[in-house]
Design a protein around this motif. Structure first.
Motif, mmCIF file in Angstrom:
data_model
loop_
_atom_site.group_PDB
_atom_site.id
_atom_site.type_symbol
_atom_site.label_atom_id
_atom_site.label_comp_id
_atom_site.label_asym_id
_atom_site.label_seq_id
_atom_site.Cartn_x
_atom_site.Cartn_y
_atom_site.Cartn_z
ATOM 1 N N PHE A 141 -35.652 76.184 -26.821
ATOM 2 C CA PHE A 141 -36.409 76.736 -25.698
ATOM 3 C C PHE A 141 -36.960 78.117 -26.018
ATOM 4 C CE2 PHE A 141 -36.647 79.349 -21.877
ATOM 5 C CZ PHE A 141 -37.521 78.605 -21.110
ATOM 6 N N GLN A 142 -36.111 78.992 -26.549
ATOM 7 C CA GLN A 142 -36.534 80.366 -26.800
ATOM 8 C C GLN A 142 -37.646 80.451 -27.835
ATOM 9 O OE1 GLN A 142 -35.613 82.655 -24.855
ATOM 10 N NE2 GLN A 142 -33.883 81.648 -23.854
ATOM 11 N N ALA A 143 -37.586 79.578 -28.842
ATOM 12 C CA ALA A 143 -38.569 79.638 -29.933
ATOM 13 C C ALA A 143 -39.903 79.019 -29.553
ATOM 14 C CB ALA A 143 -38.009 78.938 -31.173
ATOM 15 N N THR A 144 -39.934 78.244 -28.484
ATOM 16 C CA THR A 144 -41.164 77.570 -28.060
ATOM 17 C C THR A 144 -41.928 78.452 -27.083
ATOM 18 O OG1 THR A 144 -40.101 75.408 -28.298
ATOM 19 C CG2 THR A 144 -42.116 75.499 -27.001
ATOM 20 N N THR A 145 -43.197 78.695 -27.358
ATOM 21 C CA THR A 145 -44.010 79.551 -26.496
ATOM 22 C C THR A 145 -44.947 78.719 -25.635
ATOM 23 O OG1 THR A 145 -45.831 79.770 -28.073
ATOM 24 C CG2 THR A 145 -43.984 81.319 -28.299
ATOM 25 N N ALA A 146 -45.491 79.351 -24.627
ATOM 26 C CA ALA A 146 -46.481 78.681 -23.783
ATOM 27 C C ALA A 146 -47.698 78.282 -24.614
ATOM 28 C CB ALA A 146 -46.898 79.606 -22.639
ATOM 29 N N THR A 147 -48.048 79.105 -25.588
ATOM 30 C CA THR A 147 -49.168 78.778 -26.472
ATOM 31 C C THR A 147 -48.864 77.515 -27.277
ATOM 32 O OG1 THR A 147 -49.781 81.112 -26.649
ATOM 33 C CG2 THR A 147 -50.619 79.627 -28.354
ATOM 34 N N ASP A 148 -47.632 77.391 -27.770
ATOM 35 C CA ASP A 148 -47.236 76.172 -28.497
ATOM 36 C C ASP A 148 -47.404 74.941 -27.623
ATOM 37 O OD1 ASP A 148 -46.455 77.706 -30.700
ATOM 38 O OD2 ASP A 148 -44.382 77.887 -29.986
ATOM 39 N N ILE A 149 -46.957 75.055 -26.392
ATOM 40 C CA ILE A 149 -47.023 73.910 -25.477
ATOM 41 C C ILE A 149 -48.471 73.550 -25.174
ATOM 42 C CG2 ILE A 149 -46.431 73.089 -23.171
ATOM 43 C CD1 ILE A 149 -44.029 75.070 -23.287
ATOM 44 N N ALA A 150 -49.274 74.565 -24.891
ATOM 45 C CA ALA A 150 -50.680 74.328 -24.577
ATOM 46 C C ALA A 150 -51.401 73.672 -25.748
ATOM 47 C CB ALA A 150 -51.358 75.642 -24.208
ATOM 48 N N ARG A 151 -51.165 74.190 -26.956
ATOM 49 C CA ARG A 151 -51.826 73.638 -28.136
ATOM 50 C C ARG A 151 -51.432 72.177 -28.345
ATOM 51 N NH1 ARG A 151 -49.960 77.036 -31.675
ATOM 52 N NH2 ARG A 151 -51.646 78.549 -31.361
ATOM 53 N N ALA A 152 -50.141 71.892 -28.241
ATOM 54 C CA ALA A 152 -49.666 70.525 -28.462
ATOM 55 C C ALA A 152 -50.112 69.577 -27.352
ATOM 56 C CB ALA A 152 -48.140 70.506 -28.577
ATOM 57 N N SER A 153 -50.411 70.128 -26.172
ATOM 58 C CA SER A 153 -50.862 69.315 -25.041
ATOM 59 C C SER A 153 -52.372 69.183 -24.977
ATOM 60 C CB SER A 153 -50.367 69.930 -23.721
ATOM 61 O OG SER A 153 -48.974 70.076 -23.709
ATOM 62 N N ASN A 154 -53.057 69.855 -25.907
ATOM 63 C CA ASN A 154 -54.530 69.838 -25.935
ATOM 64 C C ASN A 154 -55.138 70.427 -24.664
ATOM 65 O OD1 ASN A 154 -54.774 68.544 -28.530
ATOM 66 N ND2 ASN A 154 -54.215 66.623 -27.521
ATOM 67 N N VAL A 155 -54.523 71.517 -24.184
ATOM 68 C CA VAL A 155 -55.082 72.254 -23.054
ATOM 69 C C VAL A 155 -55.080 73.732 -23.422
ATOM 70 C CG1 VAL A 155 -54.265 70.567 -21.357
ATOM 71 C CG2 VAL A 155 -52.850 72.568 -21.889
ATOM 72 N N SER A 156 -55.786 74.521 -22.629
ATOM 73 C CA SER A 156 -55.790 75.962 -22.874
ATOM 74 C C SER A 156 -54.503 76.580 -22.343
ATOM 75 C CB SER A 156 -56.988 76.612 -22.181
ATOM 76 O OG SER A 156 -56.824 76.579 -20.771
#
Length: 205
Positions: free
Chosen positions: A31-46
């Motif tokens: 959880f700590q190592a995962t950023t909102a940017t990581d999630i957005a990129r992997a989800s194909n959203v901004s």
């Protein structure tokens, strides 16, 4: 009307995709190592789109915890309808929750910390998303109605105390660990609480 419904369905699908990707990343990388940017990129959203659905990263975990609570409530309701003894159902729910927290040990501390968040709005949101005390209250209500619980404490107060104990014991276990598995730690805590809350002979083993 149709276009509105279509937009709503698209939003629901996008939220579900972001949620699924986020939980997978949390489990894989922490959880700590995962950023909102990581999630957005992997989800194909901004990144902005991510925050439109989840105002902070921990909010994803609230959806996750809410799903767990729904499953526990469904199990408890089914077992009570089958005629199972309330205390037996409480121990079953307790054990299931301990097993889940053990298997997802990295996700529990940040989820629990949200309930203790110094921001009152975030703490309230977390409490509402994780209604363990409400599940416990539902399970114990038959005992309360039968006069088998202490009368100097309300059913809500007893349920809150039991739920709060789970939170703190599990959080301590997740953060520091002990010689005992979480399920054993939680059973010890529940036995102690019920000795003071319930008038009965013996404790489920």
């Amino acid at each position: 009307m149709d276009s509105t419904s279509l937009r709503e369905r698209q939003k629901e699908r996008r939220r579900a995709r972001i949620y699924g990707v986020a939980i997978e990343l949390f489990k894989r990388g922490g959880f700590q190592a995962t950023t909102a940017t990581d999630i957005a990129r992997a989800s194909n959203v901004s990144r902005g789109t991510f925050f439109n659905y989840y105002p902070y990263k921990e909010a994803v975990l609230l959806d996750y915890g809410s799903e767990v609570m729904d499953r526990l409530r469904d199990h408890a309701e089914a077992r009570l309808q089958e005629g199972a003894a309330p205390l037996a159902v409480l121990y079953e729910v307790w054990d299931r929750l301990a097993d889940h927290n053990t298997s997802e040990r990295d996700l529990f501390p940040p989820l629990a910390y949200e309930v203790l968040n110094p921001n009152p709005e975030r703490a309230r949101t977390a409490y509402q998303a994780l209604p363990l005390s409400k599940v416990i209250e539902m399970i114990l209500r038959p005992l309360h109605q039968a006069g088998q619980l202490r009368t100097d404490l309300s059913l809500q107060r007893i349920s809150n105390l039991i739920a709060d104990t789970y939170l703190m014991v599990a959080l301590r276990w997740a953060a520091y660990g002990t010689d005992r598995p979480l399920k054993e730690e939680m059973r010890l805590a529940l036995n102690l609480l019920l000795d003071g809350a319930v008038a009965r002979e013996g404790t489920p083993s």
